[in-house]
Design a protein around this motif. Sequence first.
Motif, PDB file in Angstrom:
ATOM      1  N   ALA A 152       1.123   6.151  -7.457  1.00 36.14           N
ATOM      2  CA  ALA A 152       0.150   7.008  -7.671  1.00 36.14           C
ATOM      3  C   ALA A 152       0.711   8.378  -7.712  1.00 36.14           C
ATOM      4  CB  ALA A 152      -0.984   7.181  -6.803  1.00 36.14           C
ATOM      5  N   ARG A 153       1.831   8.827  -7.241  1.00 31.68           N
ATOM      6  CA  ARG A 153       2.323  10.264  -7.239  1.00 31.68           C
ATOM      7  C   ARG A 153       3.490  10.418  -8.323  1.00 31.68           C
ATOM      8  NH1 ARG A 153      -0.168   8.992  -3.056  1.00 31.68           N
ATOM      9  NH2 ARG A 153      -1.423  10.732  -2.073  1.00 31.68           N
ATOM     10  N   GLU A 183      -8.150   3.722  -5.274  1.00 32.31           N
ATOM     11  CA  GLU A 183      -8.392   4.789  -4.547  1.00 32.31           C
ATOM     12  C   GLU A 183      -7.325   5.832  -4.191  1.00 32.31           C
ATOM     13  OE1 GLU A 183     -10.110   3.022  -0.990  1.00 32.31           O
ATOM     14  OE2 GLU A 183     -10.598   5.095  -0.106  1.00 32.31           O
ATOM     15  N   GLU A 184      -6.278   5.557  -4.359  1.00 33.12           N
ATOM     16  CA  GLU A 184      -5.048   6.650  -4.103  1.00 33.12           C
ATOM     17  C   GLU A 184      -5.037   7.425  -5.411  1.00 33.12           C
ATOM     18  OE1 GLU A 184      -2.643   7.584  -2.419  1.00 33.12           O
ATOM     19  OE2 GLU A 184      -2.847   6.035  -0.877  1.00 33.12           O
ATOM     20  N   LEU A 209      -4.443   0.971  -5.069  1.00 34.15           N
ATOM     21  CA  LEU A 209      -3.904   2.176  -5.844  1.00 34.15           C
ATOM     22  C   LEU A 209      -5.127   2.843  -6.738  1.00 34.15           C
ATOM     23  CD1 LEU A 209      -1.766   3.482  -7.533  1.00 34.15           C
ATOM     24  CD2 LEU A 209      -1.448   1.673  -9.106  1.00 34.15           C
ATOM     25  N   GLN A 216       0.727  -1.113  -0.166  1.00 33.11           N
ATOM     26  CA  GLN A 216      -0.131  -0.094   0.006  1.00 33.11           C
ATOM     27  C   GLN A 216       0.908   1.187   0.044  1.00 33.11           C
ATOM     28  OE1 GLN A 216      -3.577  -0.120   2.368  1.00 33.11           O
ATOM     29  NE2 GLN A 216      -3.986  -2.409   1.776  1.00 33.11           N
ATOM     30  N   SER A 242       0.824   4.104  -3.044  1.00 33.33           N
ATOM     31  CA  SER A 242       0.865   5.538  -2.739  1.00 33.33           C
ATOM     32  C   SER A 242       2.001   6.105  -3.707  1.00 33.33           C
ATOM     33  CB  SER A 242       0.934   5.605  -1.243  1.00 33.33           C
ATOM     34  OG  SER A 242       1.214   7.113  -1.002  1.00 33.33           O
TER      35      SER A 242
END
Length: 271
Positions: free
Chosen positions: A28-29, A52-53, A50, A21, A25
């Motif tokens: 995603a960035r 949801e992120e 991922l 997780q 995160s």
Amino acid sequence: MTDHRWHTPEAYDKATTRLQQRNASMVARLHPRPDTVRRAYELGCGTGALTEELLGVLPQARITALDVSAEMLRRARDRGLPQDRVEFRLGSFLDEGGADGHDRDAGSPAGAVEGRYDAVFSNAALHWLYPEYSRCFTRIRRLLAPGGVLCAAMAGRTAAADAFDRRIEEATRAVLPPGDRADFNRRRTTDAQVAELAGASGFSVEDVFLVERHHTMSAPAYATWWVASGGPWSTDRPEEHEAVATLTEALGGVGAEVELVHASTFMVLRA
Ligand SMILES: C[S@@+](CC[C@H](N)C(=O)[O-])C[C@H]1O[C@@H](n2cnc3c(N)ncnc32)[C@H](O)[C@@H]1O
């Protein structure tokens, strides 16, 4: 449909908070201009960490998220993410008639259309497509609109991760078939390998780097995580509780500790 080894979504979520997780995160960035992404495709969304992120990071995006495991998708759907922004699809990314550049409708198994996406995201799934890396990277590149970006993390190869795999292989020699013991190590990639794959598939490399983490965890916690994350059996897999007990025993029993080395190759590739 390609067979898969995932069947314990609840255990997966519980056991992977600190590792996958956190990687989700980070993936995603990775996108350099998240505000510009309108259509995103996610490969191997699993229980939706991922996904949801991404909803939080990509303010304008609609996301098509694919996974080959109905059990993992069930848990992803249970998150209750907004249906006008996320569409979950069941299928294998490698199935023929999927995301192979010949898709014309959204009814294909991979639910993907060539040239449609501004970005493709994937965390901890690409290594399950071994040995089809070349085909897989080419498919991803074809899904992207010109200038589109792949942001992903997959199992990484470092000296410490190789040494960890060797230690585990020795410890589990008596309880696992030889091919299955070495299975995961074959899937690891170095940053140089990813850069080469990227070039051969028509991507330019914006960034590729390795992240290596070390965690001390109990043998039962490691065994639970391993089994929930695909596990070492490719055939004749025992029941989940039996698999965890067998591995725990091989790793020294309930009181033993495992020095886990977790290595991931992160990439930002432009089509
Ligand atoms: C380690 S989980 C990662 C899940 C999620 N991305 C996360 O960050 O937690 C890997 C996922 O890849 C999926 N997967 C494996 N092979 C696949 C394939 N050929 N096509 C689509 N999904 C696949 C598995 O079912 C599993 O849910």
